[in-house]
Design a protein around this motif. Structure first.
Motif, PDB file in Angstrom:
ATOM      1  N   PHE A  46       0.849  -1.181   0.000  1.00  0.00           N
ATOM      2  CA  PHE A  46       0.000   0.000   0.000  1.00  0.00           C
ATOM      3  C   PHE A  46       0.887   1.234   0.000  1.00  0.00           C
ATOM      4  O   PHE A  46       2.097   1.137   0.134  1.00  0.00           O
ATOM      5  CB  PHE A  46      -0.957  -0.013   1.198  1.00  0.00           C
ATOM      6  CG  PHE A  46      -0.276  -0.102   2.538  1.00  0.00           C
ATOM      7  CD1 PHE A  46      -0.084   1.025   3.315  1.00  0.00           C
ATOM      8  CD2 PHE A  46       0.168  -1.327   3.032  1.00  0.00           C
ATOM      9  CE1 PHE A  46       0.543   0.940   4.554  1.00  0.00           C
ATOM     10  CE2 PHE A  46       0.792  -1.418   4.270  1.00  0.00           C
ATOM     11  CZ  PHE A  46       0.975  -0.274   5.031  1.00  0.00           C
ATOM     12  N   GLU A  47       0.294   2.392  -0.192  1.00  0.00           N
ATOM     13  CA  GLU A  47       1.027   3.649  -0.176  1.00  0.00           C
ATOM     14  C   GLU A  47       0.443   4.554   0.894  1.00  0.00           C
ATOM     15  O   GLU A  47      -0.734   4.446   1.235  1.00  0.00           O
ATOM     16  CB  GLU A  47       0.927   4.356  -1.529  1.00  0.00           C
ATOM     17  CG  GLU A  47       1.614   3.629  -2.641  1.00  0.00           C
ATOM     18  CD  GLU A  47       1.497   4.370  -3.969  1.00  0.00           C
ATOM     19  OE1 GLU A  47       0.703   5.333  -4.069  1.00  0.00           O
ATOM     20  OE2 GLU A  47       2.204   3.985  -4.906  1.00  0.00           O
ATOM     21  N   SER A  48       1.273   5.463   1.399  1.00  0.00           N
ATOM     22  CA  SER A  48       0.795   6.431   2.368  1.00  0.00           C
ATOM     23  C   SER A  48       1.660   7.683   2.288  1.00  0.00           C
ATOM     24  O   SER A  48       2.809   7.623   1.869  1.00  0.00           O
ATOM     25  CB  SER A  48       0.844   5.840   3.781  1.00  0.00           C
ATOM     26  OG  SER A  48       0.150   6.680   4.674  1.00  0.00           O
ATOM     27  N   TRP A  49       1.073   8.798   2.680  1.00  0.00           N
ATOM     28  CA  TRP A  49       1.761  10.096   2.657  1.00  0.00           C
ATOM     29  C   TRP A  49       2.174  10.477   4.068  1.00  0.00           C
ATOM     30  O   TRP A  49       1.435  10.240   5.033  1.00  0.00           O
ATOM     31  CB  TRP A  49       0.827  11.170   2.119  1.00  0.00           C
ATOM     32  CG  TRP A  49       0.573  11.068   0.655  1.00  0.00           C
ATOM     33  CD1 TRP A  49      -0.423  10.355   0.045  1.00  0.00           C
ATOM     34  CD2 TRP A  49       1.318  11.683  -0.384  1.00  0.00           C
ATOM     35  NE1 TRP A  49      -0.336  10.494  -1.312  1.00  0.00           N
ATOM     36  CE2 TRP A  49       0.717  11.314  -1.611  1.00  0.00           C
ATOM     37  CE3 TRP A  49       2.422  12.523  -0.411  1.00  0.00           C
ATOM     38  CZ2 TRP A  49       1.203  11.751  -2.824  1.00  0.00           C
ATOM     39  CZ3 TRP A  49       2.891  12.965  -1.636  1.00  0.00           C
ATOM     40  CH2 TRP A  49       2.284  12.577  -2.821  1.00  0.00           C
ATOM     41  N   PHE A  50       3.349  11.112   4.181  1.00  0.00           N
ATOM     42  CA  PHE A  50       3.868  11.580   5.464  1.00  0.00           C
ATOM     43  C   PHE A  50       4.464  12.969   5.272  1.00  0.00           C
ATOM     44  O   PHE A  50       4.971  13.275   4.187  1.00  0.00           O
ATOM     45  CB  PHE A  50       4.943  10.620   5.993  1.00  0.00           C
ATOM     46  CG  PHE A  50       4.417   9.232   6.218  1.00  0.00           C
ATOM     47  CD1 PHE A  50       3.851   8.883   7.428  1.00  0.00           C
ATOM     48  CD2 PHE A  50       4.441   8.288   5.209  1.00  0.00           C
ATOM     49  CE1 PHE A  50       3.328   7.622   7.631  1.00  0.00           C
ATOM     50  CE2 PHE A  50       3.930   7.020   5.393  1.00  0.00           C
ATOM     51  CZ  PHE A  50       3.374   6.687   6.616  1.00  0.00           C
ATOM     52  N   PRO A  51       4.437  13.801   6.315  1.00  0.00           N
ATOM     53  CA  PRO A  51       5.030  15.137   6.183  1.00  0.00           C
ATOM     54  C   PRO A  51       6.516  15.086   5.812  1.00  0.00           C
ATOM     55  O   PRO A  51       6.995  15.894   5.036  1.00  0.00           O
ATOM     56  CB  PRO A  51       4.835  15.771   7.556  1.00  0.00           C
ATOM     57  CG  PRO A  51       3.728  15.003   8.180  1.00  0.00           C
ATOM     58  CD  PRO A  51       3.802  13.620   7.611  1.00  0.00           C
ATOM     59  N   ASP A  52       7.238  14.122   6.372  1.00  0.00           N
ATOM     60  CA  ASP A  52       8.665  13.959   6.067  1.00  0.00           C
ATOM     61  C   ASP A  52       9.103  12.575   6.559  1.00  0.00           C
ATOM     62  O   ASP A  52       8.314  11.837   7.155  1.00  0.00           O
ATOM     63  CB  ASP A  52       9.510  15.065   6.720  1.00  0.00           C
ATOM     64  CG  ASP A  52       9.267  15.192   8.219  1.00  0.00           C
ATOM     65  OD1 ASP A  52       9.153  14.156   8.899  1.00  0.00           O
ATOM     66  OD2 ASP A  52       9.212  16.319   8.712  1.00  0.00           O
ATOM     67  N   SER A  53      10.364  12.215   6.292  1.00  0.00           N
ATOM     68  CA  SER A  53      10.831  10.880   6.651  1.00  0.00           C
ATOM     69  C   SER A  53      10.872  10.682   8.163  1.00  0.00           C
ATOM     70  O   SER A  53      10.633   9.578   8.654  1.00  0.00           O
ATOM     71  CB  SER A  53      12.209  10.615   6.043  1.00  0.00           C
ATOM     72  OG  SER A  53      13.147  11.555   6.507  1.00  0.00           O
ATOM     73  N   GLU A  54      11.152  11.742   8.924  1.00  0.00           N
ATOM     74  CA  GLU A  54      11.172  11.629  10.393  1.00  0.00           C
ATOM     75  C   GLU A  54       9.790  11.304  10.936  1.00  0.00           C
ATOM     76  O   GLU A  54       9.646  10.508  11.866  1.00  0.00           O
ATOM     77  CB  GLU A  54      11.712  12.904  11.017  1.00  0.00           C
ATOM     78  CG  GLU A  54      13.188  13.140  10.749  1.00  0.00           C
ATOM     79  CD  GLU A  54      13.675  14.488  11.255  1.00  0.00           C
ATOM     80  OE1 GLU A  54      12.905  15.211  11.919  1.00  0.00           O
ATOM     81  OE2 GLU A  54      14.831  14.811  10.962  1.00  0.00           O
ATOM     82  N   ALA A  55       8.761  11.915  10.355  1.00  0.00           N
ATOM     83  CA  ALA A  55       7.383  11.637  10.797  1.00  0.00           C
ATOM     84  C   ALA A  55       7.033  10.173  10.535  1.00  0.00           C
ATOM     85  O   ALA A  55       6.440   9.510  11.385  1.00  0.00           O
ATOM     86  CB  ALA A  55       6.402  12.561  10.081  1.00  0.00           C
TER      87      ALA A  55
END
Length: 143
Positions: free
Chosen positions: A14-23
């Protein structure tokens, strides 16, 4: 925003969105990233091919979508999702952990709720089998 291709221990992708890699790392380590098919929190990044457009192809096509355009689309999608959640849930505020637990245990009638919980409270609910998820925030709400 970063889009990751993810996979769970059961082999679902699946795919998902995150504010940045740390989040992403913080949420994953906290057990708050789960597979939408099976609920597994044993999730990791899958191999994702970059979207590269060859020079001959790029010259013949319309200009690529700009980051600003994509950002506005993502923001509009998050705003629509939030409006949908707000329209179809009851805001219980800081009572969220206790209400979610009571609904899960059958002490309160089944209903869709939203509210606030600390990271520790959210972890505890997940460990008890209560299905919770963070509501997506818009970047300006995080400032």
């Amino acid at each position: 925003m970063i889009r990751y291709a993810l996979g769970c221990a059961e082999g679902h992708e699946f795919e998902s969105w995150f504010p940045d890699s740390e989040a992403y790392e913080s949420l994953r380590k906290s057990g708050l990233v789960s597979c939408p098919q099976c609920g597994s929190t044993e999730v990791g990044k899958a191999i994702m091919a970059p979207a590269v457009v060859g020079a001959e192809r790029a010259a013949s096509e319309e200009p690529a979508e700009t980051w600003g355009d994509r950002r506005r689309q993502v923001r509009a999608t998050i705003a629509r999702l939030r409006r949908e959640i707000e329209a179809n849930t009851v805001d219980v505020g800081a009572r969220f952990p206790e209400m979610a637990r009571a609904i899960h245990q059958g002490g309160e009638p089944e209903q869709a709720i939203r509210g606030q919980a600390s990271l520790d409270e959210a972890k505890a609910l997940i460990e008890e089998g209560v299905q919770v998820m963070p509501m997506p925030a818009l970047a300006d709400e995080l400032n």
